[in-house]
Design a protein around this motif. Sequence first.
Motif, short mmCIF file in Angstrom:
data_model
loop_
_atom_site.label_atom_id
_atom_site.label_comp_id
_atom_site.label_asym_id
_atom_site.label_seq_id
_atom_site.Cartn_x
_atom_site.Cartn_y
_atom_site.Cartn_z
N GLN A 452 0.82 -1.21 0.00
CA GLN A 452 0.00 0.00 0.00
C GLN A 452 0.85 1.27 0.00
OE1 GLN A 452 -2.30 -0.77 3.54
NE2 GLN A 452 -3.87 -1.93 2.45
N THR A 453 2.17 1.11 0.03
CA THR A 453 3.06 2.28 0.11
C THR A 453 3.70 2.62 -1.23
OG1 THR A 453 4.96 0.92 0.78
CG2 THR A 453 3.56 1.82 2.53
N GLU A 454 3.23 1.99 -2.28
CA GLU A 454 3.75 2.32 -3.61
C GLU A 454 2.60 2.36 -4.61
OE1 GLU A 454 6.44 -0.71 -4.97
OE2 GLU A 454 5.24 -2.31 -4.07
N ALA A 455 2.75 3.23 -5.59
CA ALA A 455 1.73 3.35 -6.62
C ALA A 455 1.73 2.08 -7.46
CB ALA A 455 2.00 4.57 -7.48
N VAL A 456 0.56 1.53 -7.68
CA VAL A 456 0.43 0.29 -8.44
C VAL A 456 -0.51 0.51 -9.62
CG1 VAL A 456 -0.33 -2.12 -8.39
CG2 VAL A 456 0.88 -1.14 -6.42
N LEU A 457 -0.11 0.07 -10.78
CA LEU A 457 -0.99 0.06 -11.95
C LEU A 457 -1.44 -1.39 -12.16
CD1 LEU A 457 0.96 2.39 -14.43
CD2 LEU A 457 -1.11 2.95 -13.12
N ASP A 458 -2.73 -1.62 -11.97
CA ASP A 458 -3.29 -2.95 -12.17
C ASP A 458 -3.67 -3.12 -13.63
OD1 ASP A 458 -3.31 -4.42 -9.65
OD2 ASP A 458 -4.57 -2.78 -8.93
N ILE A 459 -2.93 -3.95 -14.32
CA ILE A 459 -3.10 -4.15 -15.76
C ILE A 459 -4.20 -5.19 -15.99
CG2 ILE A 459 -1.96 -5.01 -17.85
CD1 ILE A 459 0.69 -3.92 -16.48
N ASP A 460 -5.14 -4.84 -16.87
CA ASP A 460 -6.25 -5.75 -17.17
C ASP A 460 -5.90 -6.77 -18.25
OD1 ASP A 460 -8.95 -4.61 -15.82
OD2 ASP A 460 -7.65 -2.95 -16.34
N ALA A 461 -5.07 -6.36 -19.22
CA ALA A 461 -4.75 -7.28 -20.32
C ALA A 461 -3.44 -6.86 -20.98
CB ALA A 461 -5.88 -7.27 -21.35
N GLU A 462 -2.67 -7.87 -21.38
CA GLU A 462 -1.49 -7.64 -22.22
C GLU A 462 -1.91 -7.91 -23.67
OE1 GLU A 462 1.54 -10.22 -20.68
OE2 GLU A 462 2.21 -8.73 -19.20
N ILE A 463 -1.77 -6.91 -24.53
CA ILE A 463 -2.21 -7.04 -25.92
C ILE A 463 -1.15 -6.49 -26.86
CG2 ILE A 463 -4.66 -6.93 -25.30
CD1 ILE A 463 -4.68 -4.03 -26.25
N ASP A 464 -1.32 -6.77 -28.15
CA ASP A 464 -0.48 -6.19 -29.20
C ASP A 464 -1.27 -5.13 -29.95
OD1 ASP A 464 1.64 -8.01 -28.64
OD2 ASP A 464 0.60 -9.56 -29.80
N PHE A 465 -0.59 -4.29 -30.69
CA PHE A 465 -1.26 -3.22 -31.42
C PHE A 465 -2.27 -3.75 -32.43
CE2 PHE A 465 2.23 0.26 -30.81
CZ PHE A 465 1.85 0.37 -29.48
N LYS A 466 -2.03 -4.96 -32.95
CA LYS A 466 -2.98 -5.53 -33.92
C LYS A 466 -4.34 -5.82 -33.29
CE LYS A 466 -1.05 -10.22 -33.48
NZ LYS A 466 -1.80 -10.55 -32.28
N ASP A 467 -4.37 -5.94 -31.96
CA ASP A 467 -5.63 -6.19 -31.25
C ASP A 467 -6.47 -4.92 -31.12
OD1 ASP A 467 -4.98 -8.93 -30.69
OD2 ASP A 467 -3.66 -8.21 -29.09
#
Length: 573
Positions: A452-467
């Motif tokens: 809780q002491t660091e900023a976290v980015l919760d990623i929903d999906a790993e995608i490529d530009f073609k997606d």
Amino acid sequence: MASKWRYNKPTDERRKAAAELGEKIGMSPIMADLLIQRGIKTESAAKRFFRPMLNELIDPFLMNDMDIAVDRLNDAMGRKERIMVYGDYDVDGCTAVALVYKFLQQFYSNIEYYIPDRYEEGYGVSIKAIDYAKEQGVKLIIILDCGIKAFEEISYAKEQGIDFIICDHHVPDDTMPAAIAILNPKRADSTYPFHHLSGCGVGFKLMQAFAKNNGIPFSRLIPLLDFCAVSIAADIVPVIGENRILAFHGLKQLNQSASVGLRAIIEICNLSGKELTMSDIIFKIGPRINASGRMQNGKEAVELLVERDLQRALIEANRINEYNEQRKDIDKQMTEEANEIVARLESQNHQQSIVLYDNNWKKGVVGIVASRLSEIYYRPTVVLTVINGIASGSARSVAGFDIYDAIKSCRDLLVNFGGHTYAAGLTLKQENIQPFIERFHKYVDEHILPEQTEAVLDIDAEIDFKDITKKLLNDLKKLAPHGANNPKPLFCTHNVYDYGTSKVVGRNQEHIKLELVDSQSSNVMNGIAFGQSDAARYIKSKHSFDIVYTIEENIYKRGEIQLQIEDIQPSEN
């Protein structure tokens, strides 16, 4: 500060479920997986999520004391008693007062509204207000977005022959005031199935119940839903369940037929003709409503919100816009001063939390400064100012840490306090500031978790530009309205490169306008990285990097996709 990226890769089971759901609803597995992560796992649940229906609103009479509240309101009208609609001076309180007052005024004329002066009366119910109500012959006060801890004041009002209906959403104490009815979905004994309404939302439920009891068509309430949307966005309550229904239809009302006062604010924000979103409320509309209570008196904001004449509303909107400009100047100065204090403290010892106070800081702006500091340093923050020996201020938290509980642990040092998990207000005697600082720091140190002491980015999906297609963009729009508990999806793409045309932009050269390609396709994607010009040199070095971003529609080129880049890090390989 640098953010930690967190991504839970989907299991084979989740991939299979996403593929099956995507096929049923005609969307990509990427989009279906976003729904599954939000707990939406069936075709019927997805349809309900995409098309929130007003007929799915919860029966208001499921809320504790609602029948008592409606009976008392009916009695007041039947006896032609004077009614006062009373509210807090922030966005939630002002919209709640405007909603209840505008609706009841259609059926009853012996009614007025009251917003306490932040500087003379402070937060919540004041003795001054009760004395004024007594002078005016008020017999019933409907109080919105506050009141749940006004024990002495409501007892005093009862002695004066004035009843209270409390419509609040702040966490109550173990005991509650002697009001005739207490509408609060956070009551320990709550019978209401949804606990996250805004203060304005609770006011709406009272009006919904009043209408239902008196045979008034629900359609008469629909024009007031824009106030609900504004309150939900500005007060950062979860945009799920009943709030999603209210926000969805409130935004629709705001875009198609906003009330006169809100229309005037939209015009002075230069938002006319734009499809308004929750972000527009948070960053443009809300701060202007708030500025009235921060700089002068919140009653001016309510006067604007209930205004029926557009020309008069525009004059009033311009006035609160001037307050907002003044607020910005003071906010900037106070934040700079606070940053200097934090820097000095940092050189002495590292704390897991921040508590600052200054006698010269403006009471109406300490909440904004607390928000800025919690965002910059990613620590629970309290900012106080002292007036006549009494310190008052605001607290803001970080993801996952309950700052209300932290403040509650110091309650014996406080005159008053109240709030939510992530935001709270408090007052205490000046001599208790230092003991409070020590106790608050100790509580945070003992209870805050390392993550809780660091900023976290919760990623929903790993995608490529073609997606990234226009179909995906259009499908993503159906996840709106966004807000707490339903944020915009965050995507990650690895190993991207500058196409050769990226450049630093902005008045102070603080942003980067990007044109990128990835290693999997020849698609060139446009992007904007606000406040990340420090990464420009690495981007131009021709090395690969990874990005986390949201997928947006370019507001200047309708239909064109633009990535709003939240973070940039060098690729590991």
